[in-house]
Design a protein around this motif. Sequence first.
Motif, mmCIF file in Angstrom:
data_model
loop_
_atom_site.group_PDB
_atom_site.id
_atom_site.type_symbol
_atom_site.label_atom_id
_atom_site.label_comp_id
_atom_site.label_asym_id
_atom_site.label_seq_id
_atom_site.Cartn_x
_atom_site.Cartn_y
_atom_site.Cartn_z
ATOM 1 N N LEU A 40 0.837 -1.200 0.000
ATOM 2 C CA LEU A 40 0.000 0.000 0.000
ATOM 3 C C LEU A 40 0.872 1.249 0.000
ATOM 4 O O LEU A 40 1.852 1.332 0.730
ATOM 5 N N SER A 41 0.489 2.218 -0.808
ATOM 6 C CA SER A 41 1.240 3.475 -0.928
ATOM 7 C C SER A 41 0.636 4.551 -0.039
ATOM 8 O O SER A 41 -0.507 4.443 0.418
ATOM 9 N N ASP A 42 1.418 5.609 0.188
ATOM 10 C CA ASP A 42 0.907 6.763 0.938
ATOM 11 C C ASP A 42 -0.350 7.328 0.281
ATOM 12 O O ASP A 42 -1.319 7.666 0.965
ATOM 13 N N GLU A 43 -0.325 7.459 -1.044
ATOM 14 C CA GLU A 43 -1.458 8.031 -1.768
ATOM 15 C C GLU A 43 -2.718 7.193 -1.565
ATOM 16 O O GLU A 43 -3.796 7.724 -1.305
ATOM 17 N N LEU A 44 -2.580 5.873 -1.681
ATOM 18 C CA LEU A 44 -3.728 5.002 -1.498
ATOM 19 C C LEU A 44 -4.236 5.071 -0.066
ATOM 20 O O LEU A 44 -5.446 5.159 0.173
ATOM 21 N N LEU A 45 -3.327 5.036 0.889
ATOM 22 C CA LEU A 45 -3.729 5.081 2.301
ATOM 23 C C LEU A 45 -4.386 6.407 2.664
ATOM 24 O O LEU A 45 -5.292 6.453 3.499
ATOM 25 N N ASP A 46 -3.960 7.510 2.034
ATOM 26 C CA ASP A 46 -4.622 8.798 2.256
ATOM 27 C C ASP A 46 -6.089 8.729 1.827
ATOM 28 O O ASP A 46 -6.973 9.271 2.500
ATOM 29 N N LYS A 47 -6.365 8.068 0.706
ATOM 30 C CA LYS A 47 -7.748 7.908 0.242
ATOM 31 C C LYS A 47 -8.506 6.929 1.137
ATOM 32 O O LYS A 47 -9.663 7.162 1.482
ATOM 33 N N PHE A 58 -3.168 8.881 12.854
ATOM 34 C CA PHE A 58 -3.177 8.694 11.403
ATOM 35 C C PHE A 58 -1.810 8.277 10.848
ATOM 36 O O PHE A 58 -1.711 7.315 10.089
ATOM 37 N N VAL A 59 -0.745 8.965 11.227
ATOM 38 C CA VAL A 59 0.592 8.647 10.707
ATOM 39 C C VAL A 59 1.020 7.253 11.158
ATOM 40 O O VAL A 59 1.539 6.458 10.361
ATOM 41 N N GLU A 60 0.766 6.924 12.413
ATOM 42 C CA GLU A 60 1.115 5.593 12.925
ATOM 43 C C GLU A 60 0.327 4.504 12.183
ATOM 44 O O GLU A 60 0.875 3.450 11.838
ATOM 45 N N LEU A 61 -0.945 4.763 11.908
ATOM 46 C CA LEU A 61 -1.772 3.821 11.175
ATOM 47 C C LEU A 61 -1.219 3.591 9.764
ATOM 48 O O LEU A 61 -1.078 2.442 9.319
ATOM 49 N N LYS A 62 -0.875 4.673 9.088
ATOM 50 C CA LYS A 62 -0.314 4.539 7.743
ATOM 51 C C LYS A 62 1.007 3.776 7.773
ATOM 52 O O LYS A 62 1.239 2.894 6.931
ATOM 53 N N ASN A 63 1.861 4.081 8.709
ATOM 54 C CA ASN A 63 3.142 3.373 8.806
ATOM 55 C C ASN A 63 2.938 1.886 9.069
ATOM 56 O O ASN A 63 3.647 1.042 8.511
ATOM 57 N N PHE A 64 1.985 1.559 9.924
ATOM 58 C CA PHE A 64 1.678 0.152 10.186
ATOM 59 C C PHE A 64 1.218 -0.547 8.912
ATOM 60 O O PHE A 64 1.673 -1.650 8.595
ATOM 61 N N MET A 65 0.329 0.087 8.165
ATOM 62 C CA MET A 65 -0.220 -0.537 6.961
ATOM 63 C C MET A 65 0.812 -0.647 5.837
ATOM 64 O O MET A 65 0.629 -1.435 4.908
ATOM 65 N N LYS A 66 1.912 0.110 5.932
ATOM 66 C CA LYS A 66 2.998 0.025 4.941
ATOM 67 C C LYS A 66 4.132 -0.884 5.398
ATOM 68 O O LYS A 66 5.068 -1.124 4.649
ATOM 69 N N TRP A 67 4.060 -1.399 6.616
ATOM 70 C CA TRP A 67 5.121 -2.202 7.208
ATOM 71 C C TRP A 67 5.479 -3.402 6.339
ATOM 72 O O TRP A 67 6.645 -3.714 6.109
ATOM 73 N N THR A 68 4.485 -4.116 5.856
ATOM 74 C CA THR A 68 4.682 -5.243 4.944
ATOM 75 C C THR A 68 3.624 -5.131 3.848
ATOM 76 O O THR A 68 2.676 -4.352 3.973
ATOM 77 N N PRO A 69 3.751 -5.935 2.811
ATOM 78 C CA PRO A 69 2.621 -6.016 1.876
ATOM 79 C C PRO A 69 1.390 -6.554 2.615
ATOM 80 O O PRO A 69 1.507 -7.121 3.701
ATOM 81 N N VAL A 70 0.247 -6.367 2.006
ATOM 82 C CA VAL A 70 -0.998 -6.932 2.509
ATOM 83 C C VAL A 70 -1.528 -7.916 1.470
ATOM 84 O O VAL A 70 -1.141 -7.863 0.306
#
Length: 159
Positions: A40-47, A58-70
């Motif tokens: 997941l990219s920053d742009e996708l996670l922003d949407k 919000f920033v911690e959530l985005k970093n978690f979701m970018k930690w590995t692929p999903v």
Amino acid sequence: MERTLVLVKPDGIQRGLVGEIMTRFERKGLKLLALKMTQLSDELLDKWYEHHKDKDFFVELKNFMKWTPVVAMVWEGQRGVEVVRRIVGVTKGFEAESGSIRGDFGLSGSQNIVHASDSVEAATKEIGLLFEDDEIFYTYESAIECLIYGNQERAKKED
């Protein structure tokens, strides 16, 4: 039939739960229409999380979701959104029902193994963010649909 989106989040990936999670949906009788592993990219996670943009996590959530692929999946079934949400369990693992994915594998309020769309509208949006139309196999017939649904339910699907 309703379609819904499920993500196996980074904690589910790290814990090796992808197969177990998929098995629960398959055993229920849901039909897998699409599957892929993606970063997941920053742009996708922003949407995706636009409703959380102004929150302190919000920033911690985005970093978690970018930690590995999903692992992203599209599932279909009668009342698919509701059925998947029941299989997944309530958001906080420590509150989730035993027998649900989060109830059986989660203890955290934030690291909760999976994401599942919470409405048909959300599912449509989320599927559109992660999948191209040609990546989703809308029309194939599962050999076991006649065992999952009665004749009247299958007839409604064809309408």
